[in-house]
Enzyme design. Structure first.
Site, mmCIF file in Angstrom:
data_model
loop_
_atom_site.group_PDB
_atom_site.id
_atom_site.type_symbol
_atom_site.label_atom_id
_atom_site.label_comp_id
_atom_site.label_asym_id
_atom_site.label_seq_id
_atom_site.Cartn_x
_atom_site.Cartn_y
_atom_site.Cartn_z
ATOM 1 N N HIS A 228 -16.478 -35.489 -44.585
ATOM 2 C CA HIS A 228 -15.727 -36.732 -44.420
ATOM 3 C C HIS A 228 -15.355 -36.932 -42.955
ATOM 4 O O HIS A 228 -15.576 -37.998 -42.386
ATOM 5 C CB HIS A 228 -14.461 -36.689 -45.290
ATOM 6 C CG HIS A 228 -13.562 -37.873 -45.104
ATOM 7 N ND1 HIS A 228 -12.512 -37.871 -44.215
ATOM 8 C CD2 HIS A 228 -13.591 -39.115 -45.658
ATOM 9 C CE1 HIS A 228 -11.916 -39.052 -44.253
ATOM 10 N NE2 HIS A 228 -12.554 -39.822 -45.116
ATOM 11 N N SER B 269 -30.237 -51.545 -50.917
ATOM 12 C CA SER B 269 -29.883 -50.735 -49.760
ATOM 13 C C SER B 269 -29.792 -49.282 -50.216
ATOM 14 O O SER B 269 -28.970 -48.945 -51.071
ATOM 15 C CB SER B 269 -28.550 -51.197 -49.174
ATOM 16 O OG SER B 269 -28.195 -50.353 -48.098
ATOM 17 N N CYS C 94 -28.724 -47.366 -45.644
ATOM 18 C CA CYS C 94 -27.428 -47.332 -44.961
ATOM 19 C C CYS C 94 -26.815 -45.936 -44.968
ATOM 20 O O CYS C 94 -25.666 -45.758 -44.609
ATOM 21 C CB CYS C 94 -26.464 -48.338 -45.565
ATOM 22 S SG CYS C 94 -26.058 -47.999 -47.275
ATOM 23 N N MET D 141 -41.876 -15.504 -15.247
ATOM 24 C CA MET D 141 -42.988 -14.651 -14.836
ATOM 25 C C MET D 141 -43.040 -14.666 -13.323
ATOM 26 O O MET D 141 -42.205 -15.263 -12.668
ATOM 27 C CB MET D 141 -44.265 -15.124 -15.495
ATOM 28 C CG MET D 141 -44.228 -14.826 -16.994
ATOM 29 S SD MET D 141 -45.673 -15.401 -17.831
ATOM 30 C CE MET D 141 -45.679 -17.092 -17.355
ATOM 31 N N TYR E 134 -34.825 -53.102 -42.790
ATOM 32 C CA TYR E 134 -33.809 -52.741 -41.797
ATOM 33 C C TYR E 134 -33.290 -51.333 -42.014
ATOM 34 O O TYR E 134 -33.448 -50.752 -43.086
ATOM 35 C CB TYR E 134 -32.631 -53.735 -41.830
ATOM 36 C CG TYR E 134 -31.762 -53.652 -43.050
ATOM 37 C CD1 TYR E 134 -30.631 -52.826 -43.063
ATOM 38 C CD2 TYR E 134 -32.051 -54.393 -44.186
ATOM 39 C CE1 TYR E 134 -29.831 -52.744 -44.186
ATOM 40 C CE2 TYR E 134 -31.245 -54.315 -45.316
ATOM 41 C CZ TYR E 134 -30.139 -53.486 -45.321
ATOM 42 O OH TYR E 134 -29.341 -53.398 -46.426
ATOM 43 N N LYS F 59 -49.583 -25.143 -14.292
ATOM 44 C CA LYS F 59 -49.670 -25.096 -12.830
ATOM 45 C C LYS F 59 -51.128 -25.164 -12.388
ATOM 46 O O LYS F 59 -51.489 -25.961 -11.510
ATOM 47 C CB LYS F 59 -49.026 -23.789 -12.335
ATOM 48 C CG LYS F 59 -48.713 -23.759 -10.854
ATOM 49 C CD LYS F 59 -48.150 -22.396 -10.442
ATOM 50 C CE LYS F 59 -46.726 -22.193 -10.927
ATOM 51 N NZ LYS F 59 -46.273 -20.788 -10.755
ATOM 52 N N GLY G 30 -38.942 -19.183 -13.885
ATOM 53 C CA GLY G 30 -38.361 -17.899 -13.505
ATOM 54 C C GLY G 30 -38.713 -16.747 -14.427
ATOM 55 O O GLY G 30 -38.235 -15.637 -14.246
ATOM 56 N N ARG H 25 -50.146 -16.327 -8.533
ATOM 57 C CA ARG H 25 -49.068 -17.056 -9.219
ATOM 58 C C ARG H 25 -49.344 -17.186 -10.706
ATOM 59 O O ARG H 25 -50.436 -17.558 -11.102
ATOM 60 C CB ARG H 25 -48.938 -18.464 -8.624
ATOM 61 C CG ARG H 25 -48.941 -18.478 -7.122
ATOM 62 C CD ARG H 25 -49.127 -19.884 -6.574
ATOM 63 N NE ARG H 25 -48.009 -20.766 -6.889
ATOM 64 C CZ ARG H 25 -48.037 -22.071 -6.619
ATOM 65 N NH1 ARG H 25 -49.126 -22.636 -6.093
ATOM 66 N NH2 ARG H 25 -46.992 -22.803 -6.906
ATOM 67 N N ARG I 170 -45.480 -31.131 -11.493
ATOM 68 C CA ARG I 170 -45.347 -31.215 -12.953
ATOM 69 C C ARG I 170 -44.440 -32.404 -13.258
ATOM 70 O O ARG I 170 -43.754 -32.917 -12.371
ATOM 71 C CB ARG I 170 -44.757 -29.927 -13.529
ATOM 72 C CG ARG I 170 -43.382 -29.626 -12.987
ATOM 73 C CD ARG I 170 -42.878 -28.276 -13.418
ATOM 74 N NE ARG I 170 -41.854 -27.840 -12.492
ATOM 75 C CZ ARG I 170 -41.494 -26.584 -12.292
ATOM 76 N NH1 ARG I 170 -42.099 -25.623 -12.929
ATOM 77 N NH2 ARG I 170 -40.535 -26.284 -11.449
HETATM 78 P P1 ADP Z 1 -42.675 -20.596 -9.862
HETATM 79 O O1 ADP Z 1 -43.574 -20.849 -11.024
HETATM 80 O O2 ADP Z 1 -41.591 -19.637 -10.158
HETATM 81 O O3 ADP Z 1 -42.216 -21.869 -9.216
HETATM 82 P P2 ADP Z 1 -44.680 -20.398 -7.827
HETATM 83 O O4 ADP Z 1 -45.977 -19.795 -8.219
HETATM 84 O O5 ADP Z 1 -44.639 -21.871 -7.763
HETATM 85 O O6 ADP Z 1 -43.578 -19.817 -8.785
HETATM 86 O O7 ADP Z 1 -44.250 -19.786 -6.440
HETATM 87 C C1 ADP Z 1 -42.954 -19.866 -5.947
HETATM 88 C C2 ADP Z 1 -42.927 -20.308 -4.514
HETATM 89 O O8 ADP Z 1 -43.778 -19.508 -3.721
HETATM 90 C C3 ADP Z 1 -43.467 -21.701 -4.296
HETATM 91 O O9 ADP Z 1 -42.496 -22.675 -4.463
HETATM 92 C C4 ADP Z 1 -43.891 -21.668 -2.850
HETATM 93 O O10 ADP Z 1 -42.787 -21.951 -2.023
HETATM 94 C C5 ADP Z 1 -44.317 -20.247 -2.655
HETATM 95 N N1 ADP Z 1 -45.778 -20.165 -2.682
HETATM 96 C C6 ADP Z 1 -46.582 -19.872 -3.726
HETATM 97 N N2 ADP Z 1 -47.863 -19.897 -3.349
HETATM 98 C C7 ADP Z 1 -47.895 -20.180 -2.031
HETATM 99 C C8 ADP Z 1 -48.927 -20.366 -1.070
HETATM 100 N N3 ADP Z 1 -50.214 -20.212 -1.386
HETATM 101 N N4 ADP Z 1 -48.578 -20.660 0.180
HETATM 102 C C9 ADP Z 1 -47.282 -20.798 0.515
HETATM 103 N N5 ADP Z 1 -46.252 -20.655 -0.338
HETATM 104 C C10 ADP Z 1 -46.552 -20.352 -1.603
HETATM 105 MG MG MG Z 2 -43.135 -23.244 -8.511
#
Ligand code: ADP
Ligand code: MG
Ligand code: MG
Length: 932
Positions: free
Chosen positions: A455, A813, A881, A104, A901, A24, A102, A93, A339
């Site tokens: 088989h 073969s 084969c 962390m 082949y 990220k 989901g 983040r 990503r």
């Molecule tokens: P995940 O890795 O679980 O996707 P993110 O770090 O991307 O977590 O955060 C989840 C959501 O939080 C993002 O999709 C976004 O909608 C919201 N978000 C995160 N940072 C910001 C920010 N600086 N401003 C507005 N929304 C944010």
């Molecule tokens: Mg995200």
């Protein structure tokens, strides 16, 4: 130690360094640097995380660095962190080198407190918005940084709603939300014994530490274990501190997620969802139903234009389909994350072709973008994506694809019911060659024993039918006609569904989706064929198989197993006659009846493959495989004997009855007499005696043919030399079929292959026979036949004598199923049923050598064989084969040692074509240390 740099502003971080900055963070840096609109922010490195986790505290000076970077954000945004008039808020983040969805945590709206809250109200002029942001922050922070459970907050939320008679979150007013914030703050005080931290920097420090710690949380550790994420792939999480932008600031604001192309179909349109006037979590939480992005074109046309622009820039830069998150704040579009998009197989193929055609990626990139195995999804029927039921049992995924049908427990019943047009699943403990007609009749095969190369598995894969093998939770009782799985009892005729791609077995019928070739797949595979050096052949045994192989792009047949033809219902009796023959004359008579049948088979195959080579293997398996087993025969004979005894008893019944109970005798005399006379008529025919003696003769033969180790016994070329009439008949059938084709202007090109060869003399023996027959056939048809003569290489001695064999053989073969057995001295079935799983789990062996070619042992042997063979005959054609011939890693190796082949089951042909191209394109990064 020189001071390490632990923090990078988005404007300076290296977008390629995902190990250091996380996926990220690296992409946020990269997007910032190519001029996309990313909110200002910075990344704290994974190294800082690891140091923190090791010591339990931040590396020296880290907090000061964070402060410096926060001042940078203040400058960039014109806002103040902790300001009571124009506050700066940030998100914290997580993000490691590998995406762990989901696992962390992310904290939003950090920087809010009792002082900055009025500032936010002033800044936005929206009191409700501000309290909403505040209560979200307290809850997220409370949960993630302070460990207060969600239930506490949810309880308070319900209480406030109930008190004011409100059901929806959106109906809460500013005053309600303020009340909720107070309740949340006192929950924090109560649960932690401390007030909610007011100091924004304290909030930030604790939040960063909490995200670092989440790397070692149970959830994250389990996830890494499950998906085999090693430290080389991702080590520690980075933390991204990002200026908050708000999608809930009115109708000119929105938030959403998008794919640059449709990840389900590959279609070249933005795909995704958005919500106007909402924050990111609202989409996830499902509080409101998001709209498809297509609708944005109408609702917010200018924003849609900007989004399309963002999408084009993302693809132009990454040369890959992107999965991105965005927020629109008062008409300004921000990209919050991107990503590489995860796609299904169809989308992968379509986007590969279209992105190349649009000049975004090269042909080479299009061909190497994904693992060829992904194509498997497209080549077999699959369970409907909407289905999500619980399986009854699970076995091994032995041959991919899904099928439903009525249970049958034996091949004869399968054939009978199949002829009535019923859909069937053949359910057996294990299968044998004589069950082949059951395979033809069934939609799929389920066995309770045997591995992925049993088989059942091999034959099913060859036919492209789904198979689940080794499903040992199912106990099968053929005689009672039932199978039990735990408490469930299944009878013949009950419907089940098997999914050979997962190994799951379900009760009842589940809808499936058919496979089909589509234009983009043909285009992509056409490119693959242009680039690949290896040719891809199919293993196919019948004209129907051959036609299908051709449709799948096979460039010939690399293995046509003649014994499969022997097993067909109308031939088996003749084959048995041949085996039971007491002398050569009887044997030849039976073979003469087989000759025209085989000739017809070969002709059909040559016609289907016109212009392409067809490699026919002469009879290979030990002949007892064409007879029933001794147990089966003994069972039948004893039944017939019982019948004979029962008949005798019935005859005596009237006299016995007369003695015992004269009244009863008198009342039933008429019908008893009738029964007796019809029985004696039957007895006179002596039918049961005839059958019994025939079966006894077969049983005797079975006993004579019995071998301790049939797989190492009287089979292959040994059989062809001891019973030369058999090979002579087959060779004649091939030659005559070719001659007839030539007369009909069909370009037939047979390659005759001898199995189980271990000495040059064996090969020379068969070759001499072949030359005689060829001369005869050419003379009588007046044509010249093009063909090749060659040897299977599946015996270790054949490898060692490759130089000699190549004096006679024009091609080799590798039969890597037998060759792997021989090299390891593992009997395949026993290995897969007994110790191999344990060997694989404990790492004693990395892969199952019957699935993935064992490069270091078997492969090295092959390598030497090829070299020795070509020293004698430089243009020696060499192929493989065995089962492994359809496995991408094995194909890579086959390319490396210079094979001409690979031959594999038909459904694998497209996979092998792509793998062959990848082997060529990636040949330079292969070869070092492979035998180390
Ligand atoms: P995940 O890795 O679980 O996707 P993110 O770090 O991307 O977590 O955060 C989840 C959501 O939080 C993002 O999709 C976004 O909608 C919201 N978000 C995160 N940072 C910001 C920010 N600086 N401003 C507005 N929304 C944010
Ligand atoms: Mg995200
Ligand atoms: Mg073999």
């Amino acid at each position: 130690m020189a001071e390490r740099k632990f923090i990078y502003a988005f404007a300076e971080g290296d977008g390629k360094n995902k190990m250091l900055l996380g996926g990220k963070g690296a992409n946020l840096c990269e997007m910032t640097q190519i001029g996309l609109n990313v909110p200002a922010g910075f990344t704290v490195t994974t190294e800082a995380c690891l140091t923190f986790l090791e010591n339990g505290w931040f590396p020296d000076g880290l907090m000061a660095e964070i402060k410096k970077h926060m001042q940078g954000l203040e400058k960039a945004t014109g806002k103040g962190f902790g300001s009571d008039s124009n506050p700066l808020l940030v998100s914290v983040r997580s993000g490691s080198a590998m995406s762990m969805p989901g696992m962390m945590d992310t904290i939003l709206n950090l920087g809010l407190n009792s002082k900055t809250l009025p500032g936010l109200i002033k800044q936005t002029g929206n009191e409700r918005f501000a309290y909403d942001a505040y209560r979200r922050f307290i809850q997220l922070y409370g949960k993630i940084a302070l460990g207060v459970s969600d239930e506490q907050f949810d309880g308070a939320m319900s209480a406030v709603k109930a008190k004011h008679g409100v059901t929806q979150d959106v109906d809460l007013s500013a005053a309600h939300l303020r009340e909720l914030c107070d309740a949340f703050l006192s929950i924090i005080r109560q649960q932690t014994g401390k007030p909610f931290p007011e100091d924004p920097y304290e909030q930030l420090e604790i939040a960063v530490q909490a995200v670092f710690r989440s790397w070692m949380g149970k959830r994250a550790i389990d996830y890494r274990k499950q998906f085999r994420i090693t430290k080389d792939m991702a080590n520690g999480t980075a933390v991204n501190v990002v200026t908050m932008v708000f999608g809930n600031m009115g109708t000119d604001s929105a938030t959403g997620v998008g794919f640059t192309r449709n990840p389900g179909t590959g279609e070249n349109v933005i795909f995704g969802e958005y919500l106007a006037n909402a924050q990111g979590e609202d989409v996830v939480a499902g509080i409101r139903t998001p709209k498809p992005i297509a609708e944005m074109a109408r609702e917010m046309p200018e924003m849609y234009r900007q989004l399309a622009d963002l999408r084009n820039k993302l693809e132009a830069h990454y040369h890959e389909v992107q999965d991105f998150e965005f927020t629109i704040e008062k008409g300004a579009l921000y990209c919050l994350q991107t990503r590489n998009g995860k796609m299904n197989a169809r989308a992968m193929v379509v986007t590969s072709v279209e992105m190349h055609q649009a000049g975004l990626i090269s042909k080479e990139q299009a061909l190497t973008r994904f693992n060829p195995m992904l194509l498997e999804q497209l080549l077999v029927p699959t369970l409907s994506a909407r289905f999500s039921g619980k399986p009854l049992a699970q076995g091994l995924p032995a041959s991919p694809g899904a099928a439903s049908g009525k249970i049958v427990f034996d091949a004869d019943t399968a054939e009978m019911r199949g002829n009535l047009g019923e859909k069937l699943i053949l359910v057996r403990e294990e299968t044998k060659p004589e069950d082949i007609h059951g395979f033809f009749a069934a939609q799929g095969i389920l066995t309770s024993r045997g591995g992925k190369t049993s088989h059942a598995a091999v034959v099913a894969r060859g036919m492209g039918k789904p198979c689940v093998s080794g499903c040992d939770r199912i106990a099968i009782d053929v005689r009672e006609g039932r199978a039990t799985v735990g408490d469930a009892v299944l009878h013949e005729g009950d419907v089940i569904t098997i999914d050979g791609s997962t190994g799951n077995v379900y009760a009842g019928e589940i809808p499936t989706v058919e496979a089909s070739f589509f234009d983009e797949m043909n285009i992509l595979l056409g490119w693959a064929d242009e680039i690949a050096r290896l040719k891809v052949m199919a293993n196919a045994d019948t004209p129907r198989d051959a036609e299908r192989a051709r449709r799948y792009g096979a460039m010939g047949i690399g293995l046509c197993r003649t014994e499969r033809m022997f097993n067909d219902g109308d031939r088996l009796p003749i084959v048995q006659e041949m085996i039971l023959a007491e002398n050569r004359e009887e044997r030849v008579a039976a073979l003469n009846r087989l000759l025209p049948i085989q000739r017809r088979d070969f002709k059909g195959i040559f016609r289907a493959m016109a212009g392409m080579p067809v490699t026919v293997r002469l009879l290979d398996p030990p002949i007892h495989e064409f007879l029933p087993t001794a147990e089966q025969l003994e069972f039948e004979i004893s039944h017939l004997r019982h019948l004979r005894a029962a008949v005798r008893d019935m005859e005596e019944l009237p006299d016995t009855l007369k003695m015992l109970d004269p009244d009863l005798y008198l009342s039933s005399i008429a019908s008893l007499e009738k029964l007796r006379s019809s029985l004696s008529q039957y007895k006179e025919s002596r039918l049961e005696n005839a059958i019994i003696s025939k079966k006894e003769a077969i049983l005797k033969k079975v006993h004579t043919l019995h071998e301790v180790n049939p797989m190492l016994g009287h089979r292959g070329v040994r059989l062809g030399i001891t019973f030369p009439e058999i090979y002579a008949m087959q060779i004649r059938a091939i030659m005559e079929a070719a001659a007839e084709c030539i007369k009909e202007n069909i370009d037939a090109y047979p390659e005759i292959m001898v199995p189980q060869v271990c000495t040059l003399q064996e090969l020379a023996h068969v070759h001499a026979m072949l030359e005689d027959i060829r001369a005869e056939v050419e003379a009588s048809y007046g044509v010249k036949i093009k063909f090749k003569f060659g040897s299977m290489i599946e015996v270790v001695r054949a490898c060692m004598r490759a130089g000699q064999l190549a004096q006679v053989a024009e091609f080799f073969s590798f039969g890597t199923n037998d060759l792997s057995q021989a090299t390891f001295s593992f009997s395949r079935e026993d290995a897969e049923n007994k110790f191999l799983p344990m060997y694989n789990n404990t790492g004693i062996l990395q892969d199952n050598p019957f699935e993935v070619l064992d490069v270091k042992g078997v492969g090295r042997l092959m390598d030497m064989t090829v070299q020795w063979g070509r020293q004698t005959r430089p243009d020696l054609k060499v192929g493989i084969c065995g089962e492994q011939g359809g496995h991408p890693e094995s194909i890579r190796f086959c390319h490396f040692i210079g094979l001409n082949y690979v031959s594999c089951s038909t459904p694998r042909v497209p996979i092998a074509r792509l793998a062959a191209a990848q082997a060529k394109l990636k040949e330079n990064d292969y070869g070092k240390d492979i035998y180390a």
